[in-house]
Design a protein around this motif. Structure first.
Motif, PDB file in Angstrom:
ATOM      1  N   ASN A 114    -102.792  25.880  23.917  1.00  0.00           N
ATOM      2  CA  ASN A 114    -104.052  25.947  24.672  1.00  0.00           C
ATOM      3  C   ASN A 114    -104.789  27.254  24.368  1.00  0.00           C
ATOM      4  O   ASN A 114    -104.298  28.101  23.611  1.00  0.00           O
ATOM      5  CB  ASN A 114    -103.802  25.749  26.180  1.00  0.00           C
ATOM      6  N   ALA A 115    -105.961  27.394  24.974  1.00  0.00           N
ATOM      7  CA  ALA A 115    -106.836  28.511  24.594  1.00  0.00           C
ATOM      8  C   ALA A 115    -106.148  29.862  24.790  1.00  0.00           C
ATOM      9  O   ALA A 115    -106.236  30.743  23.929  1.00  0.00           O
ATOM     10  CB  ALA A 115    -108.131  28.446  25.402  1.00  0.00           C
ATOM     11  N   SER A 116    -105.408  30.025  25.890  1.00  0.00           N
ATOM     12  CA  SER A 116    -104.815  31.346  26.121  1.00  0.00           C
ATOM     13  C   SER A 116    -103.697  31.614  25.112  1.00  0.00           C
ATOM     14  O   SER A 116    -103.460  32.761  24.734  1.00  0.00           O
ATOM     15  CB  SER A 116    -104.320  31.484  27.559  1.00  0.00           C
ATOM     16  N   ALA A 117    -103.007  30.535  24.658  1.00  0.00           N
ATOM     17  CA  ALA A 117    -101.987  30.721  23.620  1.00  0.00           C
ATOM     18  C   ALA A 117    -102.634  31.110  22.296  1.00  0.00           C
ATOM     19  O   ALA A 117    -102.134  31.984  21.577  1.00  0.00           O
ATOM     20  CB  ALA A 117    -101.165  29.452  23.455  1.00  0.00           C
ATOM     21  N   ILE A 118    -103.771  30.443  21.981  1.00  0.00           N
ATOM     22  CA  ILE A 118    -104.444  30.722  20.714  1.00  0.00           C
ATOM     23  C   ILE A 118    -104.837  32.196  20.637  1.00  0.00           C
ATOM     24  O   ILE A 118    -104.763  32.824  19.586  1.00  0.00           O
ATOM     25  CB  ILE A 118    -105.705  29.831  20.549  1.00  0.00           C
ATOM     26  N   PHE A 119    -105.246  32.748  21.797  1.00  0.00           N
ATOM     27  CA  PHE A 119    -105.731  34.133  21.773  1.00  0.00           C
ATOM     28  C   PHE A 119    -104.639  35.150  22.099  1.00  0.00           C
ATOM     29  O   PHE A 119    -104.920  36.325  22.299  1.00  0.00           O
ATOM     30  CB  PHE A 119    -106.937  34.285  22.697  1.00  0.00           C
ATOM     31  N   SER A 120    -103.393  34.689  22.176  1.00  0.00           N
ATOM     32  CA  SER A 120    -102.299  35.651  22.315  1.00  0.00           C
ATOM     33  C   SER A 120    -101.766  35.987  20.922  1.00  0.00           C
ATOM     34  O   SER A 120    -101.924  35.199  19.986  1.00  0.00           O
ATOM     35  CB  SER A 120    -101.180  35.067  23.172  1.00  0.00           C
ATOM     36  N   VAL A 121    -101.151  37.144  20.794  1.00  0.00           N
ATOM     37  CA  VAL A 121    -100.661  37.568  19.478  1.00  0.00           C
ATOM     38  C   VAL A 121     -99.620  36.578  18.963  1.00  0.00           C
ATOM     39  O   VAL A 121     -99.685  36.122  17.816  1.00  0.00           O
ATOM     40  CB  VAL A 121    -100.055  38.994  19.552  1.00  0.00           C
ATOM     41  N   LYS A 122     -98.681  36.207  19.833  1.00  0.00           N
ATOM     42  CA  LYS A 122     -97.611  35.297  19.416  1.00  0.00           C
ATOM     43  C   LYS A 122     -98.162  33.939  18.994  1.00  0.00           C
ATOM     44  O   LYS A 122     -97.808  33.399  17.943  1.00  0.00           O
ATOM     45  CB  LYS A 122     -96.605  35.126  20.564  1.00  0.00           C
ATOM     46  N   GLY A 123     -99.072  33.405  19.830  1.00  0.00           N
ATOM     47  CA  GLY A 123     -99.648  32.095  19.545  1.00  0.00           C
ATOM     48  C   GLY A 123    -100.426  32.095  18.236  1.00  0.00           C
ATOM     49  O   GLY A 123    -100.307  31.177  17.420  1.00  0.00           O
ATOM     50  N   LEU A 124    -101.190  33.154  18.038  1.00  0.00           N
ATOM     51  CA  LEU A 124    -102.009  33.236  16.830  1.00  0.00           C
ATOM     52  C   LEU A 124    -101.135  33.372  15.584  1.00  0.00           C
ATOM     53  O   LEU A 124    -101.392  32.737  14.557  1.00  0.00           O
ATOM     54  CB  LEU A 124    -102.977  34.427  16.940  1.00  0.00           C
ATOM     55  N   LEU A 125    -100.074  34.177  15.699  1.00  0.00           N
ATOM     56  CA  LEU A 125     -99.153  34.335  14.568  1.00  0.00           C
ATOM     57  C   LEU A 125     -98.505  32.996  14.218  1.00  0.00           C
ATOM     58  O   LEU A 125     -98.373  32.642  13.043  1.00  0.00           O
ATOM     59  CB  LEU A 125     -98.061  35.355  14.915  1.00  0.00           C
ATOM     60  N   MET A 126     -98.130  32.263  15.259  1.00  0.00           N
ATOM     61  CA  MET A 126     -97.491  30.970  15.041  1.00  0.00           C
ATOM     62  C   MET A 126     -98.408  30.016  14.258  1.00  0.00           C
ATOM     63  O   MET A 126     -97.992  29.378  13.292  1.00  0.00           O
ATOM     64  CB  MET A 126     -97.183  30.382  16.417  1.00  0.00           C
ATOM     65  N   LEU A 127     -99.669  29.949  14.704  1.00  0.00           N
ATOM     66  CA  LEU A 127    -100.613  29.021  14.070  1.00  0.00           C
ATOM     67  C   LEU A 127    -100.957  29.458  12.651  1.00  0.00           C
ATOM     68  O   LEU A 127    -101.033  28.633  11.735  1.00  0.00           O
ATOM     69  CB  LEU A 127    -101.895  28.917  14.905  1.00  0.00           C
ATOM     70  N   THR A 128    -101.155  30.763  12.448  1.00  0.00           N
ATOM     71  CA  THR A 128    -101.556  31.227  11.118  1.00  0.00           C
ATOM     72  C   THR A 128    -100.396  31.134  10.126  1.00  0.00           C
ATOM     73  O   THR A 128    -100.576  30.648   9.010  1.00  0.00           O
ATOM     74  CB  THR A 128    -102.079  32.682  11.166  1.00  0.00           C
TER      75      THR A 128
END
Lengths: 186, 140
Positions: free
Chosen positions: A117-131
């Protein structure tokens, strides 16, 4: 009738549709393989000027882009009208395991909101996971010469040994991620 | 590409997208379940796709069926190698299990309105581009 369509479909209906789609594409002289689109898009964006790997006549492959756009539309239709937002749910064993890792969101949806979700996307961990995940999918599929649709479906259907090796590779990578890395990072 | 063909590829893509959605191959949870061997679902899905695909490919080959333009249907043999398939496959598998979607689900989930997949998609392009740059130095 409509109730059956909205309800989850069993694998022995959906799997054969996928196999048949691959064969129908062959009758149009095309072979199923979604990851080729990454290379096509790189080429269409002018990557061919920088690197010869992307210097090819991508317009000849543009049918695959149309197919990918169809996938996006298919996703939309299934989400909006065919009950694709409410899946059958997973086994208790997996659900319990994921809960122990802190993934408690409803597994009748396609993605856990904790990670996407949006807050995960904008967290460091979430963003690292997706990228990192995206990078591995793009790099790995081209290195292996295909993704799940190209190797597991097209390649195995044609009894190709290289595709079997690739699928074994997918599983080695998937098992390492699922058993060793995901429990550690979640 | 003839306009009629554009519509055909679009419809086939829509079919494929619906089959993968309703087959739940786009579910992060299902992929976790598959790699944990806790359900037959994904194995049945991929397995039945391959069995039906293999039968149809054999029919095409045995009866020497031509494509709709009258050309021979040639399914190119993959390059003989181990390293590229194994190493590339492992990298892809790591990404698959992490994001929970392989390539087609990436597109399908964008249709679901999952904006996170736009990021995955963008970095898949970066990954493909970096492969192109480093390809000569990798074992194939």
């Amino acid at each position: 009738m409509m109730e059956n369509i909205i309800a989850p479909w069993p694998w022995y209906v959906t799997g054969p549709i996928v196999g048949a789609t691959m064969a129908i594409l062959l009758l149009f002289g095309k072979s199923l393989g979604l990851s080729s689109n990454f290379r096509i898009i790189c080429s269409a964006c002018g990557a061919g000027k920088k690197n010869s790997f992307f210097n090819f006549d991508w317009k000849r492959e543009s049918w695959n882009l149309v197919f990918a756009i169809g996938c996006i539309i298919g996703g939309f239709i299934s989400y909006k009208y065919l009950g694709g937002d409410h899946l059958a749910g997973i086994s208790d064993a997996t659900a319990n395991h994921l809960q122990s890792l802190g993934i408690t969101s409803d597994n009748h949806y396609v993605l856990p909101s904790e990670l996407f979700n949006a807050s995960a996307i904008f967290s460091v961990k979430g963003l690292l996971m997706l990228t990192i995940g995206g990078f591995l999918i793009g790099f790995g599929s081209r290195y292996a010469g295909g993704c799940t649709s190209g190797h597991a479906i097209s390649g195995l259907s044609n009894l190709q040994l290289p595709s079997l090796i690739a699928v074994i590779g997918y599983f080695i990578g998937g098992l390492i991620m699922t058993w060793l890395i995901i429990p550690f990072i979640l | 590409m003839k306009p009629k063909r554009v519509i055909i590829y679009l419809i086939l893509g829509i079919f494929f997208g619906i089959a993968l959605s309703k087959g739940e191959a786009i579910s992060w949870f299902r992929i976790q379940e598959m790699f944990r061997f806790e359900s037959f679902h994904m194995y049945g899905f991929i397995g039945s796709a391959v069995v039906v695909g293999a039968i149809l490919v054999q029919v095409i080959k045995r009866f020497n069926i031509k494509d709709f333009d009258g050309n021979e249907i040639i399914i190119a043999d993959k390059q003989k190698s181990i390293w590229r398939y194994l190493l590339g496959g492992i990298m892809f598998g790591l990404g698959w299990a992490l994001v929970g979607g392989c390539t087609a689900p990436l597109f399908i989930l964008m249709g679901y309105g999952e904006y996170s997949m736009v990021i995955v998609f963008a970095f898949a392009l970066v990954g493909t581009f970096v492969y192109g740059l480093t390809k000569e130095r990798l074992p194939h």
